[in-house]
Design an enzyme around this catalytic site. Structure first.
Site, PDB file in Angstrom:
ATOM      1  N   ASP A 173       0.820  -1.218   0.000  1.00 27.42           N
ATOM      2  CA  ASP A 173       0.000   0.000   0.000  1.00 27.42           C
ATOM      3  C   ASP A 173       0.855   1.270   0.000  1.00 27.42           C
ATOM      4  O   ASP A 173       0.692   2.137   0.853  1.00 27.42           O
ATOM      5  CB  ASP A 173      -0.941   0.021   1.209  1.00 27.42           C
ATOM      6  CG  ASP A 173      -1.699  -1.274   1.384  1.00 27.42           C
ATOM      7  OD1 ASP A 173      -2.180  -1.812   0.374  1.00 27.42           O
ATOM      8  OD2 ASP A 173      -1.804  -1.751   2.526  1.00 27.42           O
ATOM      9  N   GLU A 216     -11.392   0.818  -2.746  1.00 28.03           N
ATOM     10  CA  GLU A 216     -10.632   1.092  -1.514  1.00 28.03           C
ATOM     11  C   GLU A 216      -9.426   1.956  -1.858  1.00 28.03           C
ATOM     12  O   GLU A 216      -9.277   2.434  -2.978  1.00 28.03           O
ATOM     13  CB  GLU A 216     -10.178  -0.235  -0.890  1.00 28.03           C
ATOM     14  CG  GLU A 216      -9.337  -1.086  -1.825  1.00 28.03           C
ATOM     15  CD  GLU A 216      -9.032  -2.470  -1.281  1.00 28.03           C
ATOM     16  OE1 GLU A 216      -9.215  -2.689  -0.083  1.00 28.03           O
ATOM     17  OE2 GLU A 216      -8.620  -3.326  -2.078  1.00 28.03           O
TER      18      GLU A 216
END
Length: 504
Positions: A16, A185
């Site tokens: 991420d 997301e």
């Protein structure tokens, strides 16, 4: 030096990623989940060569919740920004809410975590300070496992000092209303060319795509487009990253690719703005494997450190504990070598439950070997220490003190469903209480364990296929422990020297 680079630019589990430029320097942070220290901080001058310069989070809070391993919890999907002469990191803890810390310099000192929005399932936050209006905003996603909600993004107005939100929040993108979109997301929020932009992936980390959304107003309505997807490449699910612009105006995008036990490796994609005002990533929306380097001053090859001689008993920045550490687990001394205390634990049979495992990322290179020399200094019967591959399943090789005082080389493993480890090979004597331990990692994260107890390196047991945890890649680990109750005190120590990772 070639004028091309090859992806991935970070070939290990830097999950991420988010990136920011300050002057001529680029900085990156990534998820650290339940490991400590958390929030790694990486630095680059060319977006290709990166070094690890520190961590922003010394301990996970509340401390009692992270006294034991919570491998998939903790720090999820941080955002890194620079505003008002300070660095800012926002992240979501799916069990607690959205946190914020800030610092005047990338190396700190960082403030204590501030809980900006409390709640279950609040993940992937990203702030925006709008220089045109002076307003500040925050967007975040949702984890269905905690909240029962997913596939939507919620937006807030935020106080410019980053300490509070100014409204109850509004769903600004509901991907249930977009045909074919699911698991939206990882939003990253920007202003460009009079638009509010949200770069956000969907479709699942292994199979999905990278989307872009734009609106004239922060609260919408937003229109969407897929801007990066696998197409006919071997980069599955190009996913969740950040846009950054160089001083000369080049645009680049860093994102991850999920690679099983290796975790989420980081790719660098060229980016440009099309004639219709939308971003074009990679090779017309497909990930590039090789590309011309960014137009930045040439830099020497660099990568986050892996090797360690443990000078004075200190371990390098690449190492993280599997939970909040306690004093006395690692002892500093006048020589070289990592001296780990044999911590007593009722969970000695299962490394997945132990907080005192010192870990680093599994290398993502096609074939590599991790090697370390171990001396077991503890005379306590049952005391053991070793080198491990740790995930939902684990395997380790090391030394154990027998009831008769002898030291044996042992090799053990546990399947994902197993609650206790088992022998992976018959034990053999280690006459002088030392061993050279080696794990050879081949494609598919297939690991061969070897050891030298004085008669040369010999393979041990069957090949072990490393496994990730749900969101976390497999880890290499060093540990020392003894059966029993931690309240009984420690049981001696073990010393590790010359840790190396090499290509094979």
């Amino acid at each position: 030096m070639t004028d091309e680079y090859t992806n991935p630019v970070l070939n290990a589990d830097w999950s991420d990623p988010d990136v920011v430029r300050v002057g001529d320097d680029f900085y990156l942070t990534a998820s650290s989940f339940g490991r400590v220290p958390g929030l790694p901080l990486l630095h680059s001058r060319d977006l290709v060569n990166w070094t690890l310069v520190g961590h922003a989070l010394d301990r996970l809070e509340p401390a009692r919740e992270f006294a034991r391993p919570r491998h998939d919890c903790g720090v999820w999907a941080p955002s890194l920004r620079h505003h008002d002469d300070r660095f800012w990191i926002f992240w979501g803890d799916p069990d607690q809410g959205i946190f914020q810390i800030n610092a005047p310099e990338i190396r700190g000192p960082w403030t204590k975590p501030h809980l900006l929005k409390e709640g279950k399932g609040l993940i992937d936050p990203c702030p925006l300070w709008d220089d045109e209006t002076g307003e500040a905003y925050l967007v975040h996603a949702w984890a269905k496992s905690r909240s029962g909600v997913k596939n939507r993004l919620t937006g807030h107005r935020m106080h410019p000092d980053g300490t509070s939100l100014l409204d109850e929040g509004k769903v600004i993108v509901d991907a249930d209303r977009i045909p074919g979109w699911f698991t939206l997301e990882g939003p990253k929020l920007y202003r460009h060319d009079g638009w509010f932009w949200i770069f956000a992936p969907a479709g699942g980390v292994e199979t999905g795509w990278q989307g872009a959304f734009r609106s004239r107003g922060f609260f919408g309505p937003y229109e969407e487009r897929v801007v990066l997807e696998q197409k006919d490449t071997d980069v599955n699910g190009p996913h969740q990253g950040g846009w950054v612009r160089t001083p000369s105006g080049e645009d680049w995008f860093l994102h991850f690719q999920q690679r099983g036990a290796y975790g989420r490796v980081v790719h660098l994609q060229p980016m440009r703005w099309g004639a219709d005002g939308w971003p074009v990533l990679g090779d017309d929306g497909a990930p590039v494997a090789v590309h011309k380097r960014p137009g930045l001053p040439p830099q020497p090859p660099a990568a986050p450190a892996t090797d360690d001689d443990f000078p004075g008993g200190r371990y390098g920045r690449q190492w993280q504990w599997t939970a909040n550490p306690r004093d006395g687990w690692a002892t500093q001394h006048s020589g070289d070598g990592l001296r780990l205390t044999c911590v007593r634990s009722a969970d000695a049979h299962d490394l997945r439950r132990l907080p005192n495992v010192l870990t680093q990322r599994l290398p993502g290179t096609p074939a590599a070997a991790a090697e370390v020399t171990l001396r077991l200094d503890s005379g306590e019967p049952g005391a053991r220490a070793g080198l491990a591959v740790l995930g939902d399943a684990f395997s380790w090789i090391g030394l154990q003190r027998g009831a008769d005082g002898t030291v044996h080389l042992v090799h053990r493993y546990a399947e994902p469903v197993a609650e206790h480890e088992r022998d992976a090979e018959h034990a053999r004597l280690a006459p002088d209480g030392t061993a050279r331990l080696r794990i050879e990692i081949r494609p598919g994260a297939r690991c061969r364990f070897l050891a030298d107890t004085g008669d040369g390196l010999r393979p041990s047991g069957q090949v072990f296929a490393a496994t990730p945890w749900r969101w976390v890649g497999a880890l290499l680990g060093l540990f020392a422990l003894a059966p029993g109750d931690d309240g009984q005190g420690h049981a001696g120590a073990a010393t590790f020297t010359q840790f190396r990772i090499t290509a094979i």
